[in-house]
Every structure is written in structure tokens, then in C-alpha cells.
Design a protein around this motif. Structure first.
Motif, PDB file in Angstrom:
ATOM      1  N   LEU A   1       0.826  -1.203   0.000  1.00 56.10           N
ATOM      2  CA  LEU A   1       0.000   0.000   0.000  1.00 56.10           C
ATOM      3  C   LEU A   1       0.858   1.250   0.000  1.00 56.10           C
ATOM      4  O   LEU A   1       0.620   2.188  -0.774  1.00 56.10           O
ATOM      5  CB  LEU A   1      -0.935  -0.008   1.216  1.00 56.10           C
ATOM      6  CG  LEU A   1      -1.763   1.252   1.463  1.00 56.10           C
ATOM      7  CD1 LEU A   1      -2.665   1.568   0.267  1.00 56.10           C
ATOM      8  CD2 LEU A   1      -2.598   1.104   2.732  1.00 56.10           C
ATOM      9  N   ASN A   2       1.844   1.289   0.855  1.00 54.55           N
ATOM     10  CA  ASN A   2       2.698   2.473   0.933  1.00 54.55           C
ATOM     11  C   ASN A   2       3.416   2.725  -0.394  1.00 54.55           C
ATOM     12  O   ASN A   2       3.518   3.868  -0.849  1.00 54.55           O
ATOM     13  CB  ASN A   2       3.725   2.331   2.055  1.00 54.55           C
ATOM     14  CG  ASN A   2       4.510   3.611   2.275  1.00 54.55           C
ATOM     15  OD1 ASN A   2       3.970   4.620   2.704  1.00 54.55           O
ATOM     16  ND2 ASN A   2       5.797   3.578   1.942  1.00 54.55           N
ATOM     17  N   ASP A   3       3.891   1.649  -1.038  1.00 49.97           N
ATOM     18  CA  ASP A   3       4.562   1.797  -2.342  1.00 49.97           C
ATOM     19  C   ASP A   3       3.612   2.378  -3.385  1.00 49.97           C
ATOM     20  O   ASP A   3       4.005   3.209  -4.203  1.00 49.97           O
ATOM     21  CB  ASP A   3       5.096   0.449  -2.824  1.00 49.97           C
ATOM     22  CG  ASP A   3       6.304  -0.037  -2.035  1.00 49.97           C
ATOM     23  OD1 ASP A   3       6.877   0.765  -1.264  1.00 49.97           O
ATOM     24  OD2 ASP A   3       6.666  -1.221  -2.186  1.00 49.97           O
ATOM     25  N   LYS A   4       2.347   1.950  -3.353  1.00 45.21           N
ATOM     26  CA  LYS A   4       1.353   2.484  -4.293  1.00 45.21           C
ATOM     27  C   LYS A   4       1.096   3.968  -4.029  1.00 45.21           C
ATOM     28  O   LYS A   4       0.930   4.756  -4.966  1.00 45.21           O
ATOM     29  CB  LYS A   4       0.049   1.700  -4.195  1.00 45.21           C
ATOM     30  CG  LYS A   4       0.157   0.247  -4.627  1.00 45.21           C
ATOM     31  CD  LYS A   4       0.551   0.114  -6.092  1.00 45.21           C
ATOM     32  CE  LYS A   4       0.773  -1.329  -6.483  1.00 45.21           C
ATOM     33  NZ  LYS A   4       1.245  -1.470  -7.888  1.00 45.21           N
ATOM     34  N   LEU A   5       1.056   4.355  -2.752  1.00 47.00           N
ATOM     35  CA  LEU A   5       0.863   5.772  -2.411  1.00 47.00           C
ATOM     36  C   LEU A   5       2.039   6.609  -2.897  1.00 47.00           C
ATOM     37  O   LEU A   5       1.845   7.681  -3.485  1.00 47.00           O
ATOM     38  CB  LEU A   5       0.689   5.933  -0.900  1.00 47.00           C
ATOM     39  CG  LEU A   5      -0.571   5.332  -0.274  1.00 47.00           C
ATOM     40  CD1 LEU A   5      -0.550   5.519   1.240  1.00 47.00           C
ATOM     41  CD2 LEU A   5      -1.836   5.940  -0.859  1.00 47.00           C
ATOM     42  N   VAL A   6       3.253   6.128  -2.670  1.00 44.00           N
ATOM     43  CA  VAL A   6       4.449   6.849  -3.132  1.00 44.00           C
ATOM     44  C   VAL A   6       4.378   7.092  -4.632  1.00 44.00           C
ATOM     45  O   VAL A   6       4.569   8.218  -5.126  1.00 44.00           O
ATOM     46  CB  VAL A   6       5.731   6.058  -2.773  1.00 44.00           C
ATOM     47  CG1 VAL A   6       6.949   6.664  -3.463  1.00 44.00           C
ATOM     48  CG2 VAL A   6       5.941   6.012  -1.264  1.00 44.00           C
ATOM     49  N   GLU A   7       4.073   6.044  -5.375  1.00 46.78           N
ATOM     50  CA  GLU A   7       4.035   6.106  -6.837  1.00 46.78           C
ATOM     51  C   GLU A   7       2.942   7.060  -7.330  1.00 46.78           C
ATOM     52  O   GLU A   7       3.177   7.895  -8.215  1.00 46.78           O
ATOM     53  CB  GLU A   7       3.788   4.683  -7.356  1.00 46.78           C
ATOM     54  CG  GLU A   7       3.692   4.531  -8.854  1.00 46.78           C
ATOM     55  CD  GLU A   7       3.325   3.097  -9.238  1.00 46.78           C
ATOM     56  OE1 GLU A   7       2.692   2.930 -10.299  1.00 46.78           O
ATOM     57  OE2 GLU A   7       3.639   2.149  -8.490  1.00 46.78           O
ATOM     58  N   PHE A   8       1.749   6.960  -6.740  1.00 49.19           N
ATOM     59  CA  PHE A   8       0.622   7.762  -7.207  1.00 49.19           C
ATOM     60  C   PHE A   8       0.795   9.233  -6.848  1.00 49.19           C
ATOM     61  O   PHE A   8       0.496  10.119  -7.654  1.00 49.19           O
ATOM     62  CB  PHE A   8      -0.684   7.211  -6.619  1.00 49.19           C
ATOM     63  CG  PHE A   8      -1.916   7.670  -7.335  1.00 49.19           C
ATOM     64  CD1 PHE A   8      -2.193   7.239  -8.625  1.00 49.19           C
ATOM     65  CD2 PHE A   8      -2.823   8.530  -6.725  1.00 49.19           C
ATOM     66  CE1 PHE A   8      -3.346   7.651  -9.300  1.00 49.19           C
ATOM     67  CE2 PHE A   8      -3.978   8.953  -7.386  1.00 49.19           C
ATOM     68  CZ  PHE A   8      -4.234   8.510  -8.676  1.00 49.19           C
TER      69      PHE A   8
END
Length: 356
Positions: A340-347
Motif C-alpha cells: 500500500l505504501n509503495d502504491k501511495l508513493v508512486e501515485f
């Protein structure tokens, strides 16, 4: 030890139902400098404000060094106006719209935020994120609802009927119908809980919830033993599920449950019940994150939500986790927290500041 939070007085708060919460207040907690871009991160069903802390940290995208993070609490969670901290019986019927309107007043009038970087949340927090997007479409750049829905599905309502009826039956009440409260054949209106009734009812809720919070594969692979350290299934049911719900107030749970059952972002102007129009009304870039094995917020519902947003607004990605609904929170699955955190960083990198 008492949990630290602040409150904002709303006055007599008129609800969509026409009912009023007298001298209402909303509880909240903030992290970071108010001069930083704001993140609104609402609480979820039964969760206290502290139950959102797992996604905040200097090693995460939601870092207090990068953002001013605001966690507002739902009406009924025991910190904002709730049955447990008022003498209202029965407590007025509260909608997701009512909660988000109160949050908007808190964020804009009390905290002085004119525009937010993002609104995000898990479960009922996801529902509130969708609601913010439809209710205040120009207020934020991004919404990230994870493991939640813009409208409570029929199947989800059925699940909640089971939770509600397990609790009400202890008081010899029955459900007054899907999305409604309970009624008693003896004509009683208010409900006062004895310690025994409270214990039996809340333990029942825990055991009903246990079959829905995690997936079939989670149980088949016995992650309650290997990942969470419980000695066997009964230990997990007693010391994870029952123990959690025994810390809650039954009337608070019923208030939030009714809010959840009635969740629907189209139940407001200008959409007038047109769900697809409400989805098209969302302007913020939306990253919608269901879990492959979530038993009540399945990816199919999220696919429909994203497909009905305006072109270029919505994006879908799916937790590949076997933790089911619990993939999205509240932090027990370390692999899912990282995903989840990786997806937030990317988005957040992809969507420019002020994009809305």
C-alpha cells in the motif's frame, strides 16, 4: 491509558434525516505542520483515531515531515458524538454525508485548510474518501479509497444484517430491516445493556466478523498461527476477535453500522440517487485499491466504480493479498502495508500538486 485527541464543537448538528445531534462535536488528531499540504484520513468502522496510526511515519508516504495529516473520527466511534458520550437514546440516524460535512467544517473553518492534497482511508474510511470526492469535488487533488466502496452493496448489507442481529438479539430486539435500527416486540425504545448482555452480544459480533474480515485462504493456510502467533483457531477467535469487540460499546457499533449500511455517494444533491452520475462527479484523481480476496468489497465493485468515473480520473490496482479485507488495515500484514505504501508513493509522485 486515555487516548490523546482534540475536539471541535459543531453546535446543534442537523442531519440528512432531519434529526439533530445537540451540541455535537467531532474528534480529531493531527500530525505535522499546518503549513504543509493537508491529508484527510478518516477513521473506520469501530476504529478509534489511534487505529489509523499504522500508516503514518517518517519512513512512509504519510510522513508528518511532508504533510499535515488530519484524522477525523466518525460519529459513533466513541470519541466524536456517540451514544457512549451523550444521553441521546435512540441516537439520531447519521449518514456518511453528515460525517463528511462535519469533517469539511472541521478542516476548513477550524484548521483553516482551503485545499487538501488527498483524502484516503480503509473500509468505512474508503467510503468517506469516495464521499469527499463526490461531495466536495474541487477540494482535493487525490482520493485513495482502499478496501472500501462508494456505495454499500447488497451483499455487504446482508453481512451487516448478521452483525446487527447478533448484537440486537441479546436484547430481544430484531432488525427493523436492512439499513434500519432494531425494534422490540415489547415496545421498548431505548436500550440499556447489562454487563452480561454486553459481553454475550459483543462476543457474538466478534465471531460473526471473524468469518468475513479475513479470506478463506487466510484460514486455510492458518495465517492466524504463522503470521499472528495464535496457538489455534479458538485462541484466535477468543483473543483476537472477541477481545477486540469487547472493548467497544454496543450502541456505538449500531450507530456506525447503520451509517455503513446506508452508504451511497449519490444520496445528495445534485446526483439525486444516480450512482453513476455521482462517480462522474468526482474530479480528484482516484486510486482505488480493493483486495483480491476481500469478502465484502470485491474488485468487481471497484472496477465498476472506476469504469464510471470521467476519463482519466480513476485508476484501479488490486492487493494481491490473501488477508482479505484486513489487507487494507489496520497494519497486521506487514507485506500489505508495504504494498500500500509503495502504491501511495508512486501515485502521489504521478499526480501534481494542485492537479484538481
Amino acid at each position: 491509558m486515555a487516548e490523546e485527541y482534540s475536539t471541535f464543537e459543531l453546535g446543534d448538528w442537523t442531519l440528512q434525516s432531519g434529526q439533530v445531534i445537540p451540541k455535537a462535536h467531532i474528534a480529531y488528531r493531527t500530525f505535522g505542520d499546518p503549513k504543509l499540504p493537508a491529508i484527510v484520513y478518516p477513521s473506520w468502522y469501530s476504529g478509534l483515531i489511534s487505529a489509523n496510526f499504522w500508516l503514518i511515519g517518517e519512513d512512509k508516504e504519510l510522513s508528518p515531515k511532508k504533510y499535515f495529516i488530519i484524522i477525523p473520527a466518525l460519529f459513533g466511534n466513541g470519541q466524536s458524538s456517540s451514544p457512549s458520550n451523550t444521553d441521546l437514546s435512540p441516537f439520531p440516524a447519521v449518514s456518511v454525508y453528515d460525517n463528511v460535512r462535519a469533517q469539511h467544517k472541521l478542516v476548513t473553518e477550524h484548521l483553516g485548510i482551503k485545499h487538501a492534497r488527498a483524502v484516503l482511508g480503509w473500509s468505512m474510511g474508503a467510503g468517506q474518501s469516495f464521499q469527499w470526492g463526490a461531495q466536495y469535488p474541487d477540494f482535493m487533488d487525490i482520493i485513495v479509497p482502499f478496501c472500501g466502496a462508494a456505495k454499500t452493496s447488497l451483499h455487504n448489507k446482508v453481512f451487516l444484517e448478521g452483525v446487527k442481529s447478533a448484537l440486537l438479539s441479546v436484547k430481544r430486539f430484531r432488525s427493523a430491516g436492512s439499513s434500519k435500527d432494531g425494534v422490540c416486540t415489547e415496545g421498548a425504545v431505548g436500550r440499556q445493556w447489562t454487563e452480561e448482555e454486553r459481553e454475550i452480544g459483543l462476543k457474538a459480533v466478534g465471531r460473526v466478523y471473524a468469518g468475513w474480515g479475513m479470506s478463506q485462504t487466510f484460514y486455510r493456510e492458518k495465517l492466524y498461527e504463522t503470521a499472528l502467533g495464535y496457538k489455534d483457531l479458538e485462541d484466535f477467535l477468543v483473543n483476537f476477535w472477541e477481545k477486540y469487540f469487547l472493548s467497544k460499546d454496543p450502541e456505538n457499533l449500531l450507530v456506525m453500522l447503520q451509517t455503513w449500511q446506508n452508504g451511497d455517494i449519490s444520496q445528495q444533491e445534485p446526483y439525486k440517487g444516480n450512482f453513476e452520475a455521482a462517480l462522474k462527479g468526482i474530479k480528484a484523481r482516484a486510486l482505488v485499491l480493493p483486495c483480491k480476496h476481500d469478502l465484502y468489497f470485491p474488485p468487481e465493485d471497484s472496477q465498476y466504480e472506476v469504469a464510471n468515473m470521467a476519463p482519466g480520473v480513476g485508476e484501479l490496482d488490486v492487493f494481491p493479498s490473501i488477508w482479505g479485507h484486513w489487507a487494507g488495515g489496520p497494519g497486521e500484514s506487514k507485506d500489505d502495508v508495504k504494498w500500500l505504501n509503495d502504491k501511495l508513493v508512486e501515485f502521489f509522485k504521478k499526480v501534481p500538486l494542485g492537479a484538481a
